[in-house]
Design a protein around this motif. Structure first.
Motif, PDB file in Angstrom:
ATOM      1  N   SER A 102      -2.466   2.652  10.245  1.00 14.81           N
ATOM      2  CA  SER A 102      -3.074   3.452   9.185  1.00 14.81           C
ATOM      3  C   SER A 102      -2.351   3.143   7.867  1.00 14.81           C
ATOM      4  O   SER A 102      -1.246   2.598   7.874  1.00 14.81           O
ATOM      5  CB  SER A 102      -2.951   4.938   9.509  1.00 14.81           C
ATOM      6  N   GLU A 103      -2.978   3.516   6.760  1.00 21.33           N
ATOM      7  CA  GLU A 103      -2.316   3.312   5.470  1.00 21.33           C
ATOM      8  C   GLU A 103      -0.988   4.070   5.377  1.00 21.33           C
ATOM      9  O   GLU A 103      -0.014   3.514   4.870  1.00 21.33           O
ATOM     10  CB  GLU A 103      -3.246   3.682   4.315  1.00 21.33           C
ATOM     11  N   PRO A 104      -0.907   5.323   5.875  1.00 22.72           N
ATOM     12  CA  PRO A 104       0.397   5.997   5.824  1.00 22.72           C
ATOM     13  C   PRO A 104       1.495   5.242   6.585  1.00 22.72           C
ATOM     14  O   PRO A 104       2.644   5.182   6.142  1.00 22.72           O
ATOM     15  CB  PRO A 104       0.128   7.364   6.456  1.00 22.72           C
ATOM     16  N   VAL A 105       1.140   4.615   7.709  1.00 21.60           N
ATOM     17  CA  VAL A 105       2.131   3.819   8.452  1.00 21.60           C
ATOM     18  C   VAL A 105       2.523   2.593   7.641  1.00 21.60           C
ATOM     19  O   VAL A 105       3.706   2.232   7.580  1.00 21.60           O
ATOM     20  CB  VAL A 105       1.589   3.417   9.853  1.00 21.60           C
ATOM     21  N   LEU A 106       1.551   1.979   6.998  1.00 24.84           N
ATOM     22  CA  LEU A 106       1.849   0.843   6.125  1.00 24.84           C
ATOM     23  C   LEU A 106       2.850   1.257   5.046  1.00 24.84           C
ATOM     24  O   LEU A 106       3.837   0.559   4.795  1.00 24.84           O
ATOM     25  CB  LEU A 106       0.556   0.318   5.496  1.00 24.84           C
ATOM     26  N   TYR A 107       2.620   2.423   4.456  1.00 23.62           N
ATOM     27  CA  TYR A 107       3.505   2.909   3.391  1.00 23.62           C
ATOM     28  C   TYR A 107       4.866   3.361   3.918  1.00 23.62           C
ATOM     29  O   TYR A 107       5.818   3.422   3.142  1.00 23.62           O
ATOM     30  CB  TYR A 107       2.834   4.035   2.602  1.00 23.62           C
ATOM     31  N   GLN A 108       4.964   3.659   5.193  1.00 23.79           N
ATOM     32  CA  GLN A 108       6.277   3.958   5.767  1.00 23.79           C
ATOM     33  C   GLN A 108       7.154   2.712   5.777  1.00 23.79           C
ATOM     34  O   GLN A 108       8.366   2.798   5.628  1.00 23.79           O
ATOM     35  CB  GLN A 108       6.141   4.480   7.201  1.00 23.79           C
ATOM     36  N   HIS A 109       6.534   1.576   5.953  1.00 22.72           N
ATOM     37  CA  HIS A 109       7.278   0.310   6.008  1.00 22.72           C
ATOM     38  C   HIS A 109       7.453  -0.312   4.627  1.00 22.72           C
ATOM     39  O   HIS A 109       8.479  -0.944   4.359  1.00 22.72           O
ATOM     40  CB  HIS A 109       6.576  -0.669   6.945  1.00 22.72           C
ATOM     41  N   PHE A 110       6.447  -0.155   3.783  1.00 18.43           N
ATOM     42  CA  PHE A 110       6.457  -0.756   2.441  1.00 18.43           C
ATOM     43  C   PHE A 110       5.869   0.254   1.463  1.00 18.43           C
ATOM     44  O   PHE A 110       4.695   0.599   1.569  1.00 18.43           O
ATOM     45  CB  PHE A 110       5.641  -2.052   2.419  1.00 18.43           C
ATOM     46  N   ARG A 135       3.452  -4.392  -3.789  1.00 20.17           N
ATOM     47  CA  ARG A 135       4.446  -5.310  -4.352  1.00 20.17           C
ATOM     48  C   ARG A 135       5.673  -5.408  -3.449  1.00 20.17           C
ATOM     49  O   ARG A 135       6.221  -6.488  -3.243  1.00 20.17           O
ATOM     50  CB  ARG A 135       4.868  -4.866  -5.748  1.00 20.17           C
ATOM     51  N   ASP A 136       6.104  -4.278  -2.886  1.00 25.49           N
ATOM     52  CA  ASP A 136       7.242  -4.290  -1.949  1.00 25.49           C
ATOM     53  C   ASP A 136       6.919  -5.150  -0.724  1.00 25.49           C
ATOM     54  O   ASP A 136       7.783  -5.872  -0.223  1.00 25.49           O
ATOM     55  CB  ASP A 136       7.598  -2.879  -1.492  1.00 25.49           C
ATOM     56  N   LEU A 137       5.690  -5.066  -0.255  1.00 23.86           N
ATOM     57  CA  LEU A 137       5.263  -5.889   0.875  1.00 23.86           C
ATOM     58  C   LEU A 137       5.308  -7.363   0.498  1.00 23.86           C
ATOM     59  O   LEU A 137       5.820  -8.192   1.245  1.00 23.86           O
ATOM     60  CB  LEU A 137       3.860  -5.476   1.322  1.00 23.86           C
ATOM     61  N   TYR A 138       4.793  -7.680  -0.656  1.00 22.72           N
ATOM     62  CA  TYR A 138       4.782  -9.064  -1.138  1.00 22.72           C
ATOM     63  C   TYR A 138       6.210  -9.592  -1.270  1.00 22.72           C
ATOM     64  O   TYR A 138       6.521 -10.711  -0.847  1.00 22.72           O
ATOM     65  CB  TYR A 138       4.070  -9.092  -2.491  1.00 22.72           C
ATOM     66  N   THR A 139       7.076  -8.780  -1.828  1.00 26.40           N
ATOM     67  CA  THR A 139       8.482  -9.157  -1.982  1.00 26.40           C
ATOM     68  C   THR A 139       9.139  -9.362  -0.622  1.00 26.40           C
ATOM     69  O   THR A 139       9.921 -10.300  -0.432  1.00 26.40           O
ATOM     70  CB  THR A 139       9.241  -8.092  -2.794  1.00 26.40           C
ATOM     71  N   ALA A 140       8.819  -8.496   0.344  1.00 25.54           N
ATOM     72  CA  ALA A 140       9.382  -8.622   1.688  1.00 25.54           C
ATOM     73  C   ALA A 140       8.954  -9.936   2.344  1.00 25.54           C
ATOM     74  O   ALA A 140       9.738 -10.559   3.064  1.00 25.54           O
ATOM     75  CB  ALA A 140       8.961  -7.432   2.546  1.00 25.54           C
ATOM     76  N   ILE A 141       7.728 -10.360   2.082  1.00 22.45           N
ATOM     77  CA  ILE A 141       7.255 -11.642   2.619  1.00 22.45           C
ATOM     78  C   ILE A 141       8.101 -12.774   2.054  1.00 22.45           C
ATOM     79  O   ILE A 141       8.573 -13.638   2.796  1.00 22.45           O
ATOM     80  CB  ILE A 141       5.761 -11.864   2.291  1.00 22.45           C
ATOM     81  N   ILE A 142       8.286 -12.784   0.744  1.00 16.72           N
ATOM     82  CA  ILE A 142       9.071 -13.834   0.096  1.00 16.72           C
ATOM     83  C   ILE A 142      10.504 -13.828   0.639  1.00 16.72           C
ATOM     84  O   ILE A 142      11.053 -14.882   0.980  1.00 16.72           O
ATOM     85  CB  ILE A 142       9.081 -13.663  -1.441  1.00 16.72           C
ATOM     86  N   ASP A 143      11.098 -12.639   0.747  1.00 22.19           N
ATOM     87  CA  ASP A 143      12.471 -12.528   1.271  1.00 22.19           C
ATOM     88  C   ASP A 143      12.557 -13.044   2.704  1.00 22.19           C
ATOM     89  O   ASP A 143      13.474 -13.789   3.058  1.00 22.19           O
ATOM     90  CB  ASP A 143      12.962 -11.083   1.219  1.00 22.19           C
ATOM     91  N   TRP A 144      11.607 -12.624   3.537  1.00 18.87           N
ATOM     92  CA  TRP A 144      11.597 -13.011   4.948  1.00 18.87           C
ATOM     93  C   TRP A 144      11.472 -14.524   5.103  1.00 18.87           C
ATOM     94  O   TRP A 144      12.234 -15.155   5.831  1.00 18.87           O
ATOM     95  CB  TRP A 144      10.460 -12.281   5.651  1.00 18.87           C
ATOM     96  N   LYS A 145      10.524 -15.097   4.383  1.00 23.02           N
ATOM     97  CA  LYS A 145      10.311 -16.543   4.477  1.00 23.02           C
ATOM     98  C   LYS A 145      11.497 -17.308   3.883  1.00 23.02           C
ATOM     99  O   LYS A 145      11.864 -18.373   4.384  1.00 23.02           O
ATOM    100  CB  LYS A 145       9.001 -16.938   3.785  1.00 23.02           C
ATOM    101  N   SER A 146      12.096 -16.778   2.836  1.00 25.14           N
ATOM    102  CA  SER A 146      13.263 -17.428   2.241  1.00 25.14           C
ATOM    103  C   SER A 146      14.425 -17.444   3.215  1.00 25.14           C
ATOM    104  O   SER A 146      15.126 -18.454   3.351  1.00 25.14           O
ATOM    105  CB  SER A 146      13.676 -16.719   0.950  1.00 25.14           C
TER     106      SER A 146
END
Length: 122
Positions: free
Chosen positions: A38-46, A50-61
């Motif tokens: 659900s969207e609330p679960v998504l927001y619990q993680h990110f 933008r935070d999600l996008y940043t997490a992708i860049i960090d993870w891949k880096s």
């Protein structure tokens, strides 16, 4: 599914959606539905998209740095510059061919002029 597994599943799903539609073309509703949360679960993680996008860049880096460190380790004690640069060239080629969704995500970020493209560049 553990919190870490769910987070990783969201990251992997987001990479595919951002690669297909870009940052602006992807909604949090679509992200949540595609990840099976659900969207609330998504927001619990990110907290934000933008935070999600940043997490992708960090993870891949981090994954890229790990691969680079594995490549470099044997050459720290050897005197084989040619072997190192051949390995580095192969690592760069693998980066561009092994994960086309991530490469598309980076291109989309650049084409959209998104601020997170700068994070990837750094």
């Amino acid at each position: 599914m553990s919190s870490d597994e769910r987070r990783r599943a969201i990251l992997e799903t987001a990479i595919k959606l951002f690669a297909d539609k870009g940052f602006r073309g992807t909604t949090t509703r679509e992200l949540a539905a595609a990840a099976g949360v659900s969207e609330p679960v998504l927001y619990q993680h990110f907290e934000t998209k933008r935070d999600l996008y940043t997490a992708i860049i960090d993870w891949k880096s981090e994954k890229g740095i790990e691969k680079f460190n594995l490549l470099v380790a044997p050459f720290l004690t050897m005197n084989d510059d040619e072997g190192f640069f051949n390995g580095l060239a192969q690592l760069i080629l693998d980066f561009h061919t092994s994960d086309p969704d991530y490469i598309r995500l980076i291109y989309f970020a650049s084409l959209e002029g998104h601020e997170v493209a700068e994070l990837c560049y750094q």
